[in-house]
Write a protein that holds these residues in place. Structure first.
Motif, short mmCIF file in Angstrom:
data_model
loop_
_atom_site.label_atom_id
_atom_site.label_comp_id
_atom_site.label_asym_id
_atom_site.label_seq_id
_atom_site.Cartn_x
_atom_site.Cartn_y
_atom_site.Cartn_z
N VAL A 7 -41.60 -10.47 43.88
CA VAL A 7 -42.35 -9.21 43.91
C VAL A 7 -43.16 -9.14 42.62
CG1 VAL A 7 -42.22 -6.71 44.08
CG2 VAL A 7 -40.52 -8.11 45.28
N ARG A 8 -44.47 -9.17 42.76
CA ARG A 8 -45.36 -9.24 41.59
C ARG A 8 -46.26 -8.01 41.55
NH1 ARG A 8 -47.10 -13.79 38.92
NH2 ARG A 8 -46.24 -15.05 40.63
N ASP A 9 -46.33 -7.35 40.42
CA ASP A 9 -47.28 -6.26 40.25
C ASP A 9 -48.19 -6.56 39.06
OD1 ASP A 9 -46.46 -4.79 37.69
OD2 ASP A 9 -44.56 -4.74 38.79
N HIS A 10 -49.24 -5.78 38.95
CA HIS A 10 -50.21 -5.97 37.86
C HIS A 10 -50.34 -4.66 37.07
CE1 HIS A 10 -51.38 -9.75 39.86
NE2 HIS A 10 -51.22 -9.05 40.97
N GLY A 11 -49.18 -4.03 36.89
CA GLY A 11 -49.17 -2.71 36.28
C GLY A 11 -48.95 -2.70 34.79
N ILE A 12 -48.09 -1.76 34.34
CA ILE A 12 -47.97 -1.50 32.90
C ILE A 12 -47.14 -2.57 32.19
CG2 ILE A 12 -48.22 0.97 33.27
CD1 ILE A 12 -45.18 1.21 32.80
N GLY A 13 -46.31 -3.31 32.92
CA GLY A 13 -45.48 -4.34 32.30
C GLY A 13 -44.35 -3.76 31.47
N ILE A 14 -43.56 -4.65 30.89
CA ILE A 14 -42.38 -4.26 30.13
C ILE A 14 -42.44 -4.93 28.76
CG2 ILE A 14 -39.85 -4.25 30.06
CD1 ILE A 14 -39.97 -4.74 33.14
N LEU B 291 -30.95 -12.47 40.36
CA LEU B 291 -32.05 -11.53 40.20
C LEU B 291 -32.57 -11.62 38.78
CD1 LEU B 291 -33.68 -9.25 41.56
CD2 LEU B 291 -31.97 -7.63 40.73
N SER B 292 -33.86 -11.85 38.63
CA SER B 292 -34.43 -12.02 37.29
C SER B 292 -35.78 -11.32 37.21
CB SER B 292 -34.59 -13.51 36.96
OG SER B 292 -35.49 -14.13 37.87
N VAL B 293 -36.22 -11.07 36.00
CA VAL B 293 -37.51 -10.41 35.80
C VAL B 293 -38.26 -11.09 34.65
CG1 VAL B 293 -36.49 -8.66 34.27
CG2 VAL B 293 -38.68 -8.20 35.37
N GLU B 294 -39.56 -11.26 34.86
CA GLU B 294 -40.47 -11.73 33.82
C GLU B 294 -41.57 -10.69 33.70
OE1 GLU B 294 -41.90 -15.54 34.89
OE2 GLU B 294 -39.91 -16.43 35.16
N SER B 295 -42.00 -10.43 32.48
CA SER B 295 -43.01 -9.39 32.32
C SER B 295 -43.76 -9.57 31.01
CB SER B 295 -42.35 -8.00 32.36
OG SER B 295 -43.33 -6.99 32.37
N GLU B 296 -44.97 -9.03 31.02
CA GLU B 296 -45.78 -8.98 29.80
C GLU B 296 -46.38 -7.58 29.72
OE1 GLU B 296 -49.61 -11.16 27.69
OE2 GLU B 296 -48.66 -12.06 29.46
N GLU B 297 -46.16 -6.93 28.62
CA GLU B 297 -46.63 -5.55 28.48
C GLU B 297 -48.14 -5.46 28.71
OE1 GLU B 297 -46.10 -1.72 25.46
OE2 GLU B 297 -45.58 -3.76 24.79
N GLY B 298 -48.53 -4.54 29.59
CA GLY B 298 -49.94 -4.34 29.91
C GLY B 298 -50.47 -5.27 30.98
N GLN B 299 -49.67 -6.26 31.41
CA GLN B 299 -50.15 -7.25 32.38
C GLN B 299 -49.39 -7.21 33.71
OE1 GLN B 299 -52.88 -9.15 31.67
NE2 GLN B 299 -52.91 -7.91 29.79
N GLY B 300 -48.23 -6.58 33.73
CA GLY B 300 -47.46 -6.51 34.97
C GLY B 300 -46.15 -7.27 34.89
N SER B 301 -45.42 -7.26 36.00
CA SER B 301 -44.09 -7.86 36.05
C SER B 301 -43.91 -8.68 37.31
CB SER B 301 -43.01 -6.76 36.01
OG SER B 301 -43.14 -5.94 34.86
N VAL B 302 -42.99 -9.65 37.21
CA VAL B 302 -42.61 -10.47 38.36
C VAL B 302 -41.08 -10.42 38.47
CG1 VAL B 302 -42.61 -12.74 39.44
CG2 VAL B 302 -44.57 -12.01 38.05
#
Length: 372
Positions: free
Chosen positions: A299-306, A350-361
């Motif tokens: 599940v990939r978004d292009h939102g605020i990120g973490i 279950l895992s998460v990857e994210s970059e602030e301002g770029q979104g999360s996977v």
């Protein structure tokens, strides 16, 4: 390397010889190499042969003559002639223990046995207490979850009543209301909706924890169907924010063994999280991909990120990173916790990857169903 056991020769007779032999055989750090008696039918002879101890039943000490490996000869008869013969036959470095010494040794062995028994009893008591405390610790989250479930039900009732009264007011059934009053009542309505939604999340988490693995109802299902159902459940939420959910179904084998109902809840939480933290008119991409012999729902978004510093805690209950709070103030902070709990129950990754301002996977990895 030196020897780790004391080698003993035992000269005994009758029950006394058997008792001492039995004690020495059970003693740690001791090897009984010889047993000498004058009666072939004595119980000591039988016991010695049963344990593979070299045995003489004719009272002869020939095997002991000059044997430097023997550390100690234990004599239980008290016969002065026997003692004299043993003193002559033994190696100079071998010690000879007479009946008085035997009594002392038996007393020490008995004391040691009692101390060992006491230590064993204390250890059992310690292990029992640890087991009891462990059980209490393991029960605590379940009991807490059951309390939350009951409390959320009690809180839901008055909140629902408030919401009903607000709907009556906003519906005009109490007459016209000033515009400023309407704004306040609409805020109350909005807060009630958010509170009820958060209560539902808390209750869902409590239900998962209370039921545990015993509450799983496993069956073989198509993963495509579960993901499609989860996407459909969050379609209205996405439409309300202008977010597009683009789902790429898997072609080919997609059978998995899981609890379908709980897995849909898990997937819906992942999709909802992506939608909520996307920008308006954003895009959420959902796909099923092969992953080292398993299936991965991505599940990939292009939102605020973490923020990177917050990643280790994203699955913690009630934890919300500062950007998440600013973007969505009314969140409960339990959506990803629900997802993690359900994944752990079924031993999914279950895992998460994210970059602030770029979104999360967020990636859920599921083993395929066993071949039938």
């Amino acid at each position: 390397m030196g020897r780790t056991q004391d080698i003993i020769a035992l000269v005994g007779e009758g029950d006394r010889g058997r008792t001492l032999l039995e004690t020495l055989l059970a003693a740690p750090g001791v090897e009984v190499r010889y047993y000498v008696d004058t009666d072939p039918a004595s119980p000591g002879v039988a016991l010695a042969r049963e344990h593979g101890v070299r045995c003489r039943d004719d009272g002869c000490f020939d095997d002991l003559h000059g044997d430097a490996d023997i550390d100690l000869i234990v004599e239980t008869t008290g016969d002065s002639n026997v003692l004299a013969a043993l003193a002559t036959a033994k190696h100079p470095a071998t010690r000879l223990l007479d009946p008085a010494g035997v009594r002392l040794m038996l007393g020490l062995l008995e004391a040691r046995r009692e101390a060992t028994s006491l230590a064993r009893d204390e250890r059992r008591d310690y292990e029992r207490r640890i087991a009891e405390l462990t059980a209490v610790v393991e029960r605590a989250p379940v009991e807490q979850a059951c309390y939350v479930r009951q409390a959320s039900h009690q809180v839901k009732t008055p909140l629902s009543a408030i919401q009903s009264y607000v709907n009556v007011i906003l519906g005009g059934y109490t007459g016209e209301i000033p515009e400023r009053t309407r704004e306040v009542v609409e805020k109350i309505h909005s807060r009630c909706e958010a509170a009820l939604a958060n209560l539902a999340k808390c209750r869902m988490l409590a239900d998962v924890r209370c039921s545990g693995r015993d509450g799983l109802e496993m069956s073989t299902v198509h993963l495509n169907e579960l993901v499609g159902e989860a996407v459909e459940l969050r379609a209205e939420l996405a439409d309300g924010r202008g977010v597009e959910i683009r789902y790429l179904a898997r072609e080919g084998a997609d059978l998995v063994l899981c609890d379908p109902q709980k897995t849909v809840v898990l997937l819906a939480e992942l999709v909802e999280n992506a939608v909520v933290y996307s920008h308006d008119d954003g895009l959420v991409e959902v796909s099923i991909e092969p992953a080292a012999g398993r299936l991965a729902v991505v599940v990939r978004d292009h939102g605020i990120g973490i923020p990177e510093r917050c990643l280790p805690r994203v699955f913690d209950e009630d934890y919300r990173a500062d950007p998440a709070v600013q973007h969505h103030p009314d969140g409960a902070g339990v959506g990803l916790t629900i997802a993690r709990e359900i994944a752990d129950l079924q031993r999914f990754d279950l895992s998460v990857e994210s970059e602030e301002g770029q979104g999360s996977v967020v990636t859920l990895t599921v083993p395929p169903a066993p071949a039938s």
